[in-house]
Design a protein around this motif. Structure first.
Motif, PDB file in Angstrom:
ATOM      1  N   GLY A 269      16.596  78.211 -12.190  1.00 47.45           N
ATOM      2  CA  GLY A 269      17.790  78.977 -11.845  1.00 47.45           C
ATOM      3  C   GLY A 269      17.577  80.469 -12.042  1.00 47.45           C
ATOM      4  N   ALA A 270      16.872  80.848 -13.103  1.00 48.58           N
ATOM      5  CA  ALA A 270      16.573  82.258 -13.333  1.00 48.58           C
ATOM      6  C   ALA A 270      15.648  82.810 -12.254  1.00 48.58           C
ATOM      7  N   VAL A 271      14.709  81.993 -11.817  1.00 48.20           N
ATOM      8  CA  VAL A 271      13.787  82.417 -10.759  1.00 48.20           C
ATOM      9  C   VAL A 271      14.537  82.684  -9.460  1.00 48.20           C
ATOM     10  N   THR A 272      15.552  81.879  -9.186  1.00 45.19           N
ATOM     11  CA  THR A 272      16.334  82.057  -7.954  1.00 45.19           C
ATOM     12  C   THR A 272      16.963  83.439  -7.888  1.00 45.19           C
ATOM     13  N   ASN A 273      17.449  83.942  -9.023  1.00 44.00           N
ATOM     14  CA  ASN A 273      18.017  85.294  -9.064  1.00 44.00           C
ATOM     15  C   ASN A 273      16.937  86.361  -9.028  1.00 44.00           C
ATOM     16  N   LEU A 274      15.888  86.164  -9.808  1.00 44.82           N
ATOM     17  CA  LEU A 274      14.879  87.202  -9.995  1.00 44.82           C
ATOM     18  C   LEU A 274      14.041  87.433  -8.749  1.00 44.82           C
ATOM     19  N   ILE A 275      13.771  86.389  -8.003  1.00 47.16           N
ATOM     20  CA  ILE A 275      12.890  86.527  -6.841  1.00 47.16           C
ATOM     21  C   ILE A 275      13.514  87.388  -5.755  1.00 47.16           C
ATOM     22  N   GLN A 276      14.823  87.595  -5.799  1.00 47.81           N
ATOM     23  CA  GLN A 276      15.485  88.420  -4.786  1.00 47.81           C
ATOM     24  C   GLN A 276      15.415  89.918  -5.107  1.00 47.81           C
ATOM     25  N   GLU A 303       5.496  77.135 -10.473  1.00 45.64           N
ATOM     26  CA  GLU A 303       6.227  77.793  -9.385  1.00 45.64           C
ATOM     27  C   GLU A 303       6.375  79.286  -9.655  1.00 45.64           C
ATOM     28  N   CYS A 304       6.587  79.651 -10.913  1.00 42.61           N
ATOM     29  CA  CYS A 304       6.651  81.074 -11.274  1.00 42.61           C
ATOM     30  C   CYS A 304       5.320  81.762 -10.982  1.00 42.61           C
ATOM     31  N   ASP A 305       4.217  81.073 -11.268  1.00 44.68           N
ATOM     32  CA  ASP A 305       2.898  81.648 -10.989  1.00 44.68           C
ATOM     33  C   ASP A 305       2.728  81.908  -9.499  1.00 44.68           C
ATOM     34  N   VAL A 306       3.158  80.950  -8.691  1.00 42.09           N
ATOM     35  CA  VAL A 306       3.017  81.099  -7.230  1.00 42.09           C
ATOM     36  C   VAL A 306       3.838  82.280  -6.729  1.00 42.09           C
ATOM     37  N   LEU A 307       5.020  82.493  -7.304  1.00 45.64           N
ATOM     38  CA  LEU A 307       5.904  83.568  -6.867  1.00 45.64           C
ATOM     39  C   LEU A 307       5.572  84.913  -7.511  1.00 45.64           C
ATOM     40  N   GLY A 308       4.570  84.966  -8.378  1.00 48.34           N
ATOM     41  CA  GLY A 308       4.179  86.219  -9.005  1.00 48.34           C
ATOM     42  C   GLY A 308       5.094  86.656 -10.129  1.00 48.34           C
ATOM     43  N   ILE A 309       5.750  85.715 -10.790  1.00 51.92           N
ATOM     44  CA  ILE A 309       6.659  86.015 -11.901  1.00 51.92           C
ATOM     45  C   ILE A 309       5.962  85.672 -13.213  1.00 51.92           C
ATOM     46  N   THR A 310       5.919  86.628 -14.128  1.00 51.69           N
ATOM     47  CA  THR A 310       5.313  86.411 -15.437  1.00 51.69           C
ATOM     48  C   THR A 310       6.359  85.882 -16.409  1.00 51.69           C
ATOM     49  N   VAL A 311       6.073  84.751 -17.047  1.00 49.59           N
ATOM     50  CA  VAL A 311       6.974  84.157 -18.030  1.00 49.59           C
ATOM     51  C   VAL A 311       6.370  84.374 -19.417  1.00 49.59           C
ATOM     52  N   ILE A 312       7.097  85.075 -20.276  1.00 49.30           N
ATOM     53  CA  ILE A 312       6.656  85.378 -21.634  1.00 49.30           C
ATOM     54  C   ILE A 312       7.517  84.572 -22.595  1.00 49.30           C
ATOM     55  N   GLY A 313       6.895  83.718 -23.373  1.00 48.15           N
ATOM     56  CA  GLY A 313       7.623  82.913 -24.330  1.00 48.15           C
ATOM     57  C   GLY A 313       7.821  83.638 -25.649  1.00 48.15           C
ATOM     58  N   ILE A 314       9.032  83.619 -26.169  1.00 51.05           N
ATOM     59  CA  ILE A 314       9.336  84.173 -27.490  1.00 51.05           C
ATOM     60  C   ILE A 314       9.806  83.006 -28.355  1.00 51.05           C
ATOM     61  N   GLY A 315       8.935  82.544 -29.241  1.00 45.97           N
ATOM     62  CA  GLY A 315       9.248  81.402 -30.082  1.00 45.97           C
ATOM     63  C   GLY A 315       9.977  81.820 -31.342  1.00 45.97           C
ATOM     64  N   ILE A 316      11.073  81.138 -31.650  1.00 46.14           N
ATOM     65  CA  ILE A 316      11.883  81.428 -32.835  1.00 46.14           C
ATOM     66  C   ILE A 316      11.522  80.424 -33.939  1.00 46.14           C
ATOM     67  N   LYS A 317      10.903  80.912 -35.004  1.00 44.97           N
ATOM     68  CA  LYS A 317      10.560  80.094 -36.179  1.00 44.97           C
ATOM     69  C   LYS A 317       9.838  78.809 -35.784  1.00 44.97           C
ATOM     70  N   THR A 318       8.805  78.948 -35.006  1.00 48.32           N
ATOM     71  CA  THR A 318       7.989  77.812 -34.599  1.00 48.32           C
ATOM     72  C   THR A 318       6.529  78.237 -34.599  1.00 48.32           C
ATOM     73  N   GLY A 319       5.666  77.294 -34.925  1.00 52.16           N
ATOM     74  CA  GLY A 319       4.246  77.626 -34.984  1.00 52.16           C
ATOM     75  C   GLY A 319       3.617  77.810 -33.624  1.00 52.16           C
ATOM     76  N   GLU A 320       4.180  77.151 -32.614  1.00 51.33           N
ATOM     77  CA  GLU A 320       3.656  77.264 -31.257  1.00 51.33           C
ATOM     78  C   GLU A 320       4.734  76.832 -30.262  1.00 51.33           C
ATOM     79  N   LEU A 321       4.546  77.253 -29.035  1.00 49.32           N
ATOM     80  CA  LEU A 321       5.407  76.798 -27.948  1.00 49.32           C
ATOM     81  C   LEU A 321       4.596  75.836 -27.096  1.00 49.32           C
TER      82      LEU A 321
END
Length: 352
Positions: A269-276, A303-321
């Motif tokens: 859903g976020a990609v649908t807005n951002l790609i425009q 799908e984000c990779d194909v559309l050229g969108i970089t996804v950065i994960g911000i983990g809250i109090k977790t050792g890994e995502l």
């Protein structure tokens, strides 16, 4: 006169012939229609005009003699085809078949009004993040100055060197500007976040959004998921691209942890807005406490990779995502960790 009479006779003859042709065509048409109707009757085996005997026989018919329920029949055929496709998918990809995720719609919810008690902390934290983002983004606006023997911009500070033989007194400035960027901050508000992690996620999202608002050439939106009922889930638009933080602070950011973790649907859903957006760089900050693995999330990230969108994960109090092993990730335990973590990451990201 003979010619005229001949012409008129020819006209009459041609008129007669045309009439004959027309009558012939009409007769052919009638024959064709009759043949069609007779063919339809022969093929169907019954007359389209039902009589009282036909109606009575239909009323007296047994259940086996009636036409089956077409909806039920179509459903059975579709289920049979689905089983065949699932078996083929498992044989081809050696993996369990999963139903594709559908993107959540993005809209504002009325269940996030009120001024949160963490706003003051978030505004103080945004100043540090603003400094970090400014130093990283605007360092890419580099100016290169050169001097030449001819040009249009005379450098007054270099004129004194002419007497010493330095004739390069015309200045040229070349500015390499950083590309514009569009950011989407996607925040997980599932029940596993709890009170403490949800507060950290809220402060982080608000701090980043407010910092980006003061940076020229960047646009930002903030989304929370999941919102709405089970039947109509959606992403809550806390801040749209065309809104200011001051106008939405008291109406959209009072968000509490509850619900599941449909990360794939929210991400699409976020990609649908951002790609425009027209900005060259498109970046999504995904703030969550985990649960980012699974085939649906993997497919959404691809799908984000194909559309050229970089996804950065911000983990809250977790050792890994999970699922972000080979993707850009920042892990924080408290809001104070966000600024240095973001500085280290964005420095490497933009240099690359």
């Amino acid at each position: 006169d003979d010619n005229q009479s001949g012409d008129s006779s020819d006209d009459n003859q041609s008129g007669d012939s045309s009439d004959d042709n027309q009558s012939g065509d009409s007769s052919d048409d009638n024959q064709t229609d009759n043949s069609k109707s007779s063919d339809e009757k022969d093929k169907s085996g019954y007359s389209l005009n039902a009589c009282s005997d036909d109606i009575q026989s239909a009323l007296d018919a047994d259940e086996d003699e009636l036409i089956c329920d077409l909806h039920k029949k179509i459903r059975e055929l579709m289920e049979e085809k689905a089983e065949e496709f699932e078996q083929k998918f498992v044989e081809e990809f050696d993996a369990t078949y999963f139903a594709p995720a559908l993107p959540f719609p993005c809209k504002k919810s009325a269940n996030a009004s009120g001024i949160p008690d963490w706003v003051t902390e978030a505004r103080m934290n945004s100043q540090r993040i603003k400094t970090v983002l400014h130093s990283i983004l605007y360092d890419r606006n580099k100016s290169k100055r050169s001097f030449d023997k001819q040009g249009t911009d005379l450098c007054s500070g270099a004129i004194w060197g002419v007497k010493a033989g330095n004739s390069r007194i015309f200045r040229t400035d070349a500015i390499t500007r950083a590309p514009n960027s569009a950011f989407t901050i996607l925040v997980d508000k599932s029940g596993s976040m709890g009170f403490s992690d949800m507060r950290t996620a809220n402060v982080a999202a608000y701090s980043i959004a407010q910092a980006l608002e003061f940076l020229k050439g960047t646009e930002c939106e903030v989304l929370y998921y999941p919102f709405g009922s089970y039947d109509e889930p959606h992403n809550h638009v806390a801040k749209a691209f065309n809104e200011r933080m001051a106008s939405v602070t008291s109406t959209s950011f009072n968000v509490h942890a509850n619900g599941g973790t449909p990360t794939a649907e929210a991400l699409l859903g976020a990609v649908t807005n951002l790609i425009q957006r027209k900005e060259e760089r498109k970046i999504i900050f995904l703030i969550t406490d985990g649960d980012t693995a699974g085939p649906n999330v993997k497919a959404a990230l691809q799908e984000c990779d194909v559309l050229g969108i970089t996804v950065i994960g911000i983990g809250i109090k977790t050792g890994e995502l999970s699922g972000f092993e080979n993707r850009p990730t920042m892990l924080i335990d408290q809001c104070a960790d966000l600024a240095p973590a973001m500085f280290n990451f964005l420095r490497d990201y933009y240099q690359a």
